[in-house]
Design a protein around this motif. Structure first.
Motif, PDB file in Angstrom:
ATOM      1  N   ASN A   6       0.885   4.881   0.899  1.00 58.85           N
ATOM      2  CA  ASN A   6       0.172   5.941   1.616  1.00 58.85           C
ATOM      3  C   ASN A   6       0.609   7.277   1.018  1.00 58.85           C
ATOM      4  O   ASN A   6       1.687   7.776   1.293  1.00 58.85           O
ATOM      5  N   VAL A  61       0.857  -1.185   0.000  1.00 59.66           N
ATOM      6  CA  VAL A  61       0.000   0.000   0.000  1.00 59.66           C
ATOM      7  C   VAL A  61       0.889   1.229   0.000  1.00 59.66           C
ATOM      8  O   VAL A  61       1.821   1.335   0.797  1.00 59.66           O
ATOM      9  N   ALA A 116      -3.991   0.582   7.035  1.00 55.74           N
ATOM     10  CA  ALA A 116      -3.206  -0.337   6.204  1.00 55.74           C
ATOM     11  C   ALA A 116      -2.180  -1.092   7.036  1.00 55.74           C
ATOM     12  O   ALA A 116      -1.972  -2.301   6.848  1.00 55.74           O
ATOM     13  N   ARG A 117      -1.546  -0.417   7.958  1.00 53.13           N
ATOM     14  CA  ARG A 117      -0.515  -1.049   8.792  1.00 53.13           C
ATOM     15  C   ARG A 117      -1.114  -2.036   9.789  1.00 53.13           C
ATOM     16  O   ARG A 117      -0.378  -2.849  10.361  1.00 53.13           O
ATOM     17  N   ASP A 171       5.394   5.040   2.235  1.00 49.71           N
ATOM     18  CA  ASP A 171       4.930   6.429   2.269  1.00 49.71           C
ATOM     19  C   ASP A 171       5.494   7.202   1.087  1.00 49.71           C
ATOM     20  O   ASP A 171       6.710   7.228   0.876  1.00 49.71           O
ATOM     21  N   SER A 221      -7.517   1.811  -4.099  1.00 48.29           N
ATOM     22  CA  SER A 221      -7.914   1.571  -2.713  1.00 48.29           C
ATOM     23  C   SER A 221      -9.428   1.563  -2.502  1.00 48.29           C
ATOM     24  O   SER A 221      -9.886   1.268  -1.402  1.00 48.29           O
ATOM     25  N   VAL A 226       3.557  -1.120   3.929  1.00 49.49           N
ATOM     26  CA  VAL A 226       3.123   0.247   3.661  1.00 49.49           C
ATOM     27  C   VAL A 226       4.329   1.098   3.291  1.00 49.49           C
ATOM     28  O   VAL A 226       5.331   1.133   4.004  1.00 49.49           O
ATOM     29  N   GLY A 253      -2.989   5.292   6.445  1.00 48.43           N
ATOM     30  CA  GLY A 253      -1.767   4.561   6.747  1.00 48.43           C
ATOM     31  C   GLY A 253      -1.913   3.670   7.964  1.00 48.43           C
ATOM     32  O   GLY A 253      -1.439   2.530   7.977  1.00 48.43           O
TER      33      GLY A 253
END
Length: 247
Positions: A40, A38, A51-52, A61, A89, A59, A48
């Motif tokens: 973020n 993912v 997802a985490r 960033d 998403s 994840v 975030g």
């Protein structure tokens, strides 16, 4: 073949959980060698964090906001995977999706990209009918562009899988593209090195919030304009877009 899902996410706390649940379930059901990344993308909400909370999700960033920036960051993080599944998403991966992906790539070793249509689960029946008619036209354009004119193909953003090696071969993402036209850019450039197939067999569930908010005809018109512009001119004509999130 080893596959990585790359999922860009900007302020998607309302939908990212359902998306990841569907991906995790499809990987478990299929037994595929697949992982989830993912991206973020400059979110200011709980995207975030949500997802985490999934133990099998990586994840990444990406502080520079933008769909293509996020896809590119996810691609960079997917080193070592042969196939990259690019979804969004607000999508829900249906049962059997991975079976279709692996069977199509196993059937044709010259295939470099596979894509298919959306099924809008939260739209009115009339708008779903209009979208169905639009996809009929989309398939016709796909056949003409790929097999007659040989100028490209059709890729549905948020529902496409490509071979990592092929994408590297054509130079990767063009970060100058903000939003509209990114999928057509993928189709055109990958068509130069292999087969880019669009099939009704690879359906993806997704939210119809943009079409409901902006109108089916306006949205379809914008996407169509940029499709032809990228196909024949190399760049999209629409440089900006509106972020639409669940209310």
């Amino acid at each position: 073949m080893k596959l990585a899902f790359v999922i860009p996410a900007y302020n998607e706390e309302a939908l990212i959980g359902k998306c990841l649940e569907s991906v995790v379930a499809e990987i478990a059901r299929s037994g595929a060698d697949a992982d989830i990344i993912v991206v973020n993308n400059a979110s200011t909400d709980r995207t975030g964090e949500i997802a985490r909370s999934f133990p099998t999700v990586q994840v990444v960033d990406e502080p520079k906001k933008g769909l293509v920036n996020a896809r590119d960051a996810g691609f960079a993080a997917s080193e070592g995977y042969e196939l990259i599944a690019n979804i969004d998403s607000d999508t829900i991966v249906p049962e059997g999706w991975l079976d279709t992906v692996f069977s199509e790539f196993a059937r044709d070793d010259k295939l470099v990209c596979l894509s298919g249509p959306y099924v809008y689960y939260d739209m009115s029946p009339w708008n779903r009918f209009l979208v169905g008619a639009f996809y009929g036209l989309t398939y016709l354009i796909y056949v003409v562009n790929r097999f007659v004119l040989r100028v490209g193909s059709v890729v549905q953003g948020g529902n496409f899988v490509f071979k990592r090696a092929a994408w590297e071969q054509v130079g990767g993402y063009d970060r100058s593209i903000v939003f509209f036209g990114e999928d057509t850019d993928v189709a055109v450039r990958l068509s130069k090195v292999g087969g880019v197939k669009w099939t009704f067999a690879l359906k993806m569930k997704t939210s119809g919030r943009r079409l409901e908010k902006e109108g089916v005809f306006k949205t379809a018109g914008t996407y169509t304009l940029n499709f032809f512009w990228v196909t024949f001119r190399g760049k999209p004509v629409t440089k900006s877009h509106t972020d639409i999130r669940p209310e």
